[in-house]
Design an enzyme around this catalytic site. Structure first.
Site, PDB file in Angstrom:
ATOM      1  N   ASN A   1      -4.038   4.345  -1.522  1.00 45.33           N
ATOM      2  CA  ASN A   1      -3.354   6.371  -1.708  1.00 45.33           C
ATOM      3  C   ASN A   1      -2.680   6.777  -2.467  1.00 45.33           C
ATOM      4  OD1 ASN A   1      -2.910   6.491   0.843  1.00 45.33           O
ATOM      5  ND2 ASN A   1      -3.617   8.130   1.230  1.00 45.33           N
ATOM      6  N   LYS A   2      -1.550   5.087  -2.462  1.00 51.27           N
ATOM      7  CA  LYS A   2      -0.003   5.737  -2.460  1.00 51.27           C
ATOM      8  C   LYS A   2       0.160   6.110  -3.837  1.00 51.27           C
ATOM      9  CE  LYS A   2       1.667   6.208   1.441  1.00 51.27           C
ATOM     10  NZ  LYS A   2       0.270   5.701   2.701  1.00 51.27           N
TER      11      LYS A   2
END
Ligand SMILES: *Cc1c(COP(=O)(O)O)cnc(C)c1O
Length: 371
Positions: free
Chosen positions: A177-178
């Site tokens: 999710n970065k």
């Protein structure tokens, strides 16, 4: 459904992974080295050490500075729990400091001054949301008190200012999710060459030669010079990382544009909702934390957003309020952190959103607040 965030993976990533499989060398090798070089170049630093997570990078950043039992590390509570878990794993003590204010949810320097003791060894700051902390005063503070200054740059991939330009170590995350991903993965930047070499040894059991060195005949045997870990990155992840890295700056630019659109539309469509920091702040725009009006019933807003097809989250519940930490640090009160955490609602932000998606999120939020 408008998702909070979503990795962008496509044909180039597929081709890169297939090329690794065709080559047959899948563990840490030339692609990892290239990924390190390219990451370092983009972040305007000399060199970087690829690992299998930011958590591992943080752990190594403490280890290369020999931070351990008896040492205190000043750290914010408004962060992902890995930031303080690694301090406990090192045998050191996290000392939680409050943030400046809900509008500036960064660790407060005044707090650090207040929390300073004879045992303070290090400060671990977090570039919350990808908003770059002004490190110059922190550098001066660390120099004055002989402290190690470390950065949790998990949110800040793509920002040279978050890559230990003014600190003793910075840890980046490539979790799914970065801003860029290798599924799992991380990068450590340590400016001091000797300590960086130690990080490389610690990454792979403290061994002085890698599997690749031995396979290529560059090293016959090896010595063990430290009690290391297995924190290696593999070629499949590095191959994905190399592709993602090329697209990172463009994605971050899109994130910043979408953030600007949120800043413009929220006052019109969801009056009373504000976005921390300001539009001139240097940022990788990792997330969009929105501050709901004081007294908002957030537990009612979240399902209303979900019913409107919008995923939300909370970055973060304060660490000192989790059971494990509450048991170890009872009675701790951090008013600004708690005020921020009680009001924050993270709204969708990723490069595939359109401006009309942003408007839909803002409109839905405005309606949710009015019911
Ligand atoms: C994601 C994250 C981490 C941990 O990263 P991993 O790569 O999953 O280990 C650490 N700190 C912060 C602030 C994060 O957001």
């Amino acid at each position: 459904m408008i998702e909070l965030g979503a990795p962008i993976l496509g044909e180039p990533e597929k081709a890169a992974v297939c090329a690794v499989l065709d080559d047959g060398w899948i563990t840490m090798g030339e692609r990892v080295k290239r990924f390190e070089r390219e990451f370092a170049r983009l972040h305007e630093t000399e060199d970087a050490v690829a690992v299998n997570s930011a958590t591992a990078a943080l752990q190594l950043s403490l280890a290369v500075w020999s931070i351990g039992p008896g040492d205190e590390v000043i750290v914010p509570s408004l962060t992902f729990v890995a930031t303080s878990n690694v301090i406990l794993h090192a045998g050191a003590t996290p000392v939680f400091g409050d943030v400046v204010a809900p509008g500036t949810p960064h660790l407060s320097l005044a707090e650090a001054e207040r929390l300073l003791t004879a045992r303070t060894r290090a400060i671990l700051v977090v570039h919350y949301g990808g908003y770059l902390i002004d490190l110059a005063p922190w550098r001066a503070f660390a120099a004055k008190h002989n402290l190690v200054l470390l950065e949790d740059s998990a949110h800040a991939s793509g920002l040279p200012g978050a890559a230990a330009a003014q600190s003793d170590g910075a840890s980046f995350s490539f979790f799914t999710n970065k801003n860029m991903t290798t599924a799992e993965g991380g990068m450590l930047v340590v400016p001091d060459p000797e300590r960086r070499q130690r990080a490389r040894w610690l990454r792979a059991h403290g061994m002085t030669a890698t599997t690749l060195d031995r396979a290529k005949g560059n090293a016959v045997g090896y010595d063990v010079v430290d009690c290391g870990h297995n924190f290696r990155m593999d070629e499949l992840r590095a191959a994905i990382g190399l592709v993602q890295l090329e697209r990172l700056s463009g994605w971050n630019e899109t994130r910043r544009k979408l953030t600007a659109h949120y800043r413009e539309m929220l006052p019109q469509l969801a009056p009373g909702v504000t976005v921390p920091f300001d539009s001139s702040w240097t940022t990788s725009a990792h997330i969009l934390p929105a501050l709901l009006p004081q007294g908002t019933d957030r537990p009612a807003v979240i399902p209303a957003m979900k019913a409107g097809g919008i995923q939300t989250s909370v970055h973060y519940p304060p660490i000192h309020r989790f059971t494990y930490y509450q048991d170890r640090f009872p009675g701790l009160s951090l008013p600004q952190t708690e005020a921020f955490s009680a009001r924050v609602l993270t709204l969708p932000l990723h490069p595939r959103l359109s401006e009309s998606d942003v408007e839909r999120v803002c409109r839905t939020l405005g309606q949710a607040l009015n019911t």
